[in-house]
Scaffold this motif. Sequence first.
Motif, PDB file in Angstrom:
ATOM      1  N   MET A  59       0.849  -1.200   0.000  1.00  0.00           N
ATOM      2  CA  MET A  59       0.000   0.000   0.000  1.00  0.00           C
ATOM      3  C   MET A  59       0.883   1.249   0.000  1.00  0.00           C
ATOM      4  O   MET A  59       1.865   1.308   0.735  1.00  0.00           O
ATOM      5  N   SER A  60       0.540   2.259  -0.809  1.00  0.00           N
ATOM      6  CA  SER A  60       1.393   3.443  -0.933  1.00  0.00           C
ATOM      7  C   SER A  60       1.325   4.316   0.319  1.00  0.00           C
ATOM      8  O   SER A  60       0.372   4.248   1.102  1.00  0.00           O
ATOM      9  N   VAL A  61       2.358   5.155   0.460  1.00  0.00           N
ATOM     10  CA  VAL A  61       2.413   6.079   1.602  1.00  0.00           C
ATOM     11  C   VAL A  61       1.204   7.006   1.596  1.00  0.00           C
ATOM     12  O   VAL A  61       0.597   7.275   2.640  1.00  0.00           O
ATOM     13  N   GLN A  62       0.820   7.474   0.385  1.00  0.00           N
ATOM     14  CA  GLN A  62      -0.287   8.426   0.307  1.00  0.00           C
ATOM     15  C   GLN A  62      -1.597   7.801   0.800  1.00  0.00           C
ATOM     16  O   GLN A  62      -2.337   8.416   1.578  1.00  0.00           O
ATOM     17  N   ILE A  63      -1.859   6.558   0.375  1.00  0.00           N
ATOM     18  CA  ILE A  63      -3.106   5.889   0.803  1.00  0.00           C
ATOM     19  C   ILE A  63      -3.073   5.634   2.308  1.00  0.00           C
ATOM     20  O   ILE A  63      -4.059   5.876   3.024  1.00  0.00           O
ATOM     21  N   LEU A  64      -1.915   5.140   2.810  1.00  0.00           N
ATOM     22  CA  LEU A  64      -1.793   4.902   4.252  1.00  0.00           C
ATOM     23  C   LEU A  64      -1.959   6.201   5.042  1.00  0.00           C
ATOM     24  O   LEU A  64      -2.555   6.203   6.125  1.00  0.00           O
ATOM     25  N   THR A  65      -1.430   7.295   4.514  1.00  0.00           N
ATOM     26  CA  THR A  65      -1.565   8.590   5.190  1.00  0.00           C
ATOM     27  C   THR A  65      -3.025   9.009   5.242  1.00  0.00           C
ATOM     28  O   THR A  65      -3.516   9.464   6.283  1.00  0.00           O
ATOM     29  N   PHE A  66      -3.729   8.844   4.110  1.00  0.00           N
ATOM     30  CA  PHE A  66      -5.165   9.145   4.095  1.00  0.00           C
ATOM     31  C   PHE A  66      -5.889   8.342   5.176  1.00  0.00           C
ATOM     32  O   PHE A  66      -6.721   8.878   5.914  1.00  0.00           O
ATOM     33  N   ILE A  67      -5.566   7.061   5.264  1.00  0.00           N
ATOM     34  CA  ILE A  67      -6.257   6.186   6.220  1.00  0.00           C
ATOM     35  C   ILE A  67      -5.944   6.587   7.662  1.00  0.00           C
ATOM     36  O   ILE A  67      -6.842   6.769   8.492  1.00  0.00           O
ATOM     37  N   ILE A  68      -4.641   6.714   7.986  1.00  0.00           N
ATOM     38  CA  ILE A  68      -4.246   6.979   9.378  1.00  0.00           C
ATOM     39  C   ILE A  68      -4.637   8.387   9.819  1.00  0.00           C
ATOM     40  O   ILE A  68      -5.209   8.586  10.895  1.00  0.00           O
ATOM     41  N   VAL A  69      -4.346   9.396   8.975  1.00  0.00           N
ATOM     42  CA  VAL A  69      -4.722  10.775   9.330  1.00  0.00           C
ATOM     43  C   VAL A  69      -6.249  10.913   9.354  1.00  0.00           C
ATOM     44  O   VAL A  69      -6.816  11.541  10.255  1.00  0.00           O
ATOM     45  N   GLY A  70      -6.918  10.287   8.377  1.00  0.00           N
ATOM     46  CA  GLY A  70      -8.383  10.338   8.345  1.00  0.00           C
ATOM     47  C   GLY A  70      -9.003   9.702   9.575  1.00  0.00           C
ATOM     48  O   GLY A  70      -9.953  10.243  10.155  1.00  0.00           O
ATOM     49  N   ALA A  71      -8.451   8.550  10.006  1.00  0.00           N
ATOM     50  CA  ALA A  71      -8.962   7.875  11.211  1.00  0.00           C
ATOM     51  C   ALA A  71      -8.755   8.757  12.443  1.00  0.00           C
ATOM     52  O   ALA A  71      -9.636   8.844  13.314  1.00  0.00           O
ATOM     53  N   SER A  72      -7.599   9.441  12.511  1.00  0.00           N
ATOM     54  CA  SER A  72      -7.351  10.312  13.668  1.00  0.00           C
ATOM     55  C   SER A  72      -8.320  11.494  13.667  1.00  0.00           C
ATOM     56  O   SER A  72      -8.818  11.901  14.714  1.00  0.00           O
ATOM     57  N   PHE A  73      -8.634  12.035  12.470  1.00  0.00           N
ATOM     58  CA  PHE A  73      -9.590  13.144  12.385  1.00  0.00           C
ATOM     59  C   PHE A  73     -10.980  12.706  12.854  1.00  0.00           C
ATOM     60  O   PHE A  73     -11.661  13.430  13.578  1.00  0.00           O
ATOM     61  N   LEU A  74     -11.388  11.517  12.427  1.00  0.00           N
ATOM     62  CA  LEU A  74     -12.693  11.001  12.862  1.00  0.00           C
ATOM     63  C   LEU A  74     -12.731  10.827  14.376  1.00  0.00           C
ATOM     64  O   LEU A  74     -13.744  11.121  15.025  1.00  0.00           O
ATOM     65  N   LEU A  75     -11.609  10.366  14.944  1.00  0.00           N
ATOM     66  CA  LEU A  75     -11.518  10.204  16.391  1.00  0.00           C
ATOM     67  C   LEU A  75     -11.671  11.563  17.085  1.00  0.00           C
ATOM     68  O   LEU A  75     -12.457  11.709  18.032  1.00  0.00           O
ATOM     69  N   TYR A  76     -10.942  12.582  16.606  1.00  0.00           N
ATOM     70  CA  TYR A  76     -11.005  13.906  17.235  1.00  0.00           C
ATOM     71  C   TYR A  76     -12.418  14.496  17.145  1.00  0.00           C
ATOM     72  O   TYR A  76     -12.938  15.062  18.109  1.00  0.00           O
ATOM     73  N   MET A  77     -13.035  14.333  15.962  1.00  0.00           N
ATOM     74  CA  MET A  77     -14.377  14.894  15.782  1.00  0.00           C
ATOM     75  C   MET A  77     -15.414  14.127  16.616  1.00  0.00           C
ATOM     76  O   MET A  77     -16.342  14.727  17.169  1.00  0.00           O
ATOM     77  N   GLY A  78     -15.227  12.812  16.701  1.00  0.00           N
ATOM     78  CA  GLY A  78     -16.117  12.001  17.535  1.00  0.00           C
ATOM     79  C   GLY A  78     -16.045  12.417  18.995  1.00  0.00           C
ATOM     80  O   GLY A  78     -17.073  12.528  19.681  1.00  0.00           O
ATOM     81  N   ILE A  79     -14.830  12.676  19.474  1.00  0.00           N
ATOM     82  CA  ILE A  79     -14.653  13.130  20.862  1.00  0.00           C
ATOM     83  C   ILE A  79     -15.317  14.488  21.056  1.00  0.00           C
ATOM     84  O   ILE A  79     -15.964  14.737  22.073  1.00  0.00           O
ATOM     85  N   ALA A  80     -15.187  15.380  20.062  1.00  0.00           N
ATOM     86  CA  ALA A  80     -15.793  16.710  20.161  1.00  0.00           C
ATOM     87  C   ALA A  80     -17.315  16.623  20.280  1.00  0.00           C
ATOM     88  O   ALA A  80     -17.933  17.349  21.053  1.00  0.00           O
ATOM     89  N   VAL A  81     -17.919  15.714  19.506  1.00  0.00           N
ATOM     90  CA  VAL A  81     -19.376  15.529  19.570  1.00  0.00           C
ATOM     91  C   VAL A  81     -19.767  14.951  20.932  1.00  0.00           C
ATOM     92  O   VAL A  81     -20.715  15.399  21.583  1.00  0.00           O
ATOM     93  N   TRP A  82     -18.983  13.953  21.399  1.00  0.00           N
ATOM     94  CA  TRP A  82     -19.266  13.305  22.687  1.00  0.00           C
ATOM     95  C   TRP A  82     -19.124  14.294  23.855  1.00  0.00           C
ATOM     96  O   TRP A  82     -19.924  14.278  24.797  1.00  0.00           O
ATOM     97  N   ALA A  83     -18.124  15.175  23.772  1.00  0.00           N
ATOM     98  CA  ALA A  83     -17.823  16.074  24.902  1.00  0.00           C
ATOM     99  C   ALA A  83     -18.192  17.519  24.589  1.00  0.00           C
ATOM    100  O   ALA A  83     -17.559  18.438  25.092  1.00  0.00           O
ATOM    101  N   ARG A  84     -19.220  17.721  23.766  1.00  0.00           N
ATOM    102  CA  ARG A  84     -19.521  19.098  23.358  1.00  0.00           C
ATOM    103  C   ARG A  84     -19.924  19.952  24.568  1.00  0.00           C
ATOM    104  O   ARG A  84     -20.556  19.467  25.505  1.00  0.00           O
TER     105      ARG A  84
END
Length: 568
Positions: free
Chosen positions: A1-26
């Motif tokens: 798997m290319s670096v770009q695809i892995l970056t999309f996956i890992i950075v994207g997953a971290s963004f979803l985590l941060y946004m999920g926490i923001a919704v949970w702890a609004r």
Amino acid sequence: MSVQILTFIIVGASFLLYMGIAVWARAGTTNDFYIAGGGVHPILNGMATAADWMSAASFISMAGLVSFMGYDGAVYLMGWTGGYVLLALLLAPYLRKFGKFTVPDFIGDRYYSQTARTVAVICAIFVCFTYVIGQMRGVGVVFSRFLEIELWLGVVIGMGVVFFYTVLGGMKGITYTQVAQFCVMIFAYIVPAVFISIMLTGHVLPQTGFGATLSDGSGMFLLEKLDMLSTDLGFNEYTSNTKSYLDIFCITFALMVGTAGLPHVIVRFFTVPRVSDARKSAGWALAFIAILYTTAPALASFARVNMIETINGPDATGMSYAEAPSWIKNWEKTNLISHDDKNGDGKMFYSGDERNEMTIDRDIMVLANPEIANLPAWVIALVAAGGVAAALSTSAGLLLVISTSVSHDLLKRNLMPNISDKKELLSARIAAGVAILIAGYFGINPPDFVAAIVAFAFGLAASSFFPVIIMGIFSKRMNDKGAISGMITGIVFTAAYIIYFKFVSPEMNQPDNWLFGISPEGIGTIGMIINFVVAFVVFKFTDDAPQEIQDLVESIRFPKGAGEAQAH
């Protein structure tokens, strides 16, 4: 798997985590928005404080500075770490006992003056904007390389993510998001350092690999080889200083006292239930910070050896540009590395003299390090996620200070005392949104590299906030006129010096032209001294602080007892 695809996956997953926490702890109230309801556990608050404090400058740029500057770069390590100790021991417990969760609020009440509060608000906004510009730049650098998009678009994406969880979650959302960001950031920093330490020295711990012999059979120590490479290529010796001792002292001290006066770190000590918890969370934060800061000089040295040998080749005569490793071509797309074949031999050569054919931005060293060392693609993507986490965590804290300075200190405590809780919260969110737009613009058009921009923010904090906070705690007779005069002269002098040498006449930015040979990065120390001197001179010719203020200051000298954070 290319670096770009892995970056999309890992950075994207971290963004979803941060946004999920923001919704949970609004945040539903101003108390949640400003201080997370005051109920965060000391260990979690220690993690959040570490993430808040270890910005893109710490993660992305500091090791790059040490890598390029060698011994001279150690001022950033010493200054920022020493500053946190100063803050934790000298200021945090007393400010927590005073019970005001913003620096302007403390200054306004301690110096019994709306003028003092307003001046502090302006200083807080100025300092935080200077600092947040560096973070936005850091986000742009990460995204432009790993998502292979334009730097401006990377900044815009970062703005969107920060806006979402800062405006929705406030301090409550930010706190728990920063806990997650600390875990991402520290893992992303340590993993490549361990890999490269094993490859170069055979040591698992980067901290011991830093002082070990190389495992290439040469029998040379890592730093010994760096000294040899540096002098052979026309650079200064890696382990020797080139700055004057006075400038080194001033930069270190400005970073130290600037850290102690940074509004976004101070507010973190109000998110815990008790004064004792503020002390505990300060201790935990220092332990968490030490993990990254003891690794940074090792990572910087590993990166420099690998970079020089990759560019100049095993025989140190230059690497054919046609056969250049992929990381050079990848980073060239971002314009953060460039090659100018001066002698037309088709080779790249990196040096500190006229032979040099490479221009390399310092801010790429940590991010490019795994690629230079040929580490697996998932490690490269992980470092990208760590860099983004570092920049976003501090950006959120800074933007919260800007929004609370406007909504709480300027509107609620000054211009509109009868504003409702709901309208105050709306004002805070609007202020955060405007702040993100301005910070994004300067992130796309930055005045300098990340760590330099951040160093200026520390200088401005050192010259404005640190003296009035110290005098407010330890000089009970200090009055409003002294504090206001000191703050204004300190920050005006420091800002004028920095602006002159960095923007008005950059060609004059040489040691011969500096005041006492002190660089713009270190001038905050002189600004701080001017602040103290002016404050005490004005104080001597005016009346003492009222008796009730003196009694109040006397009571906060004893850190035990009350100290609930007050939102109103």
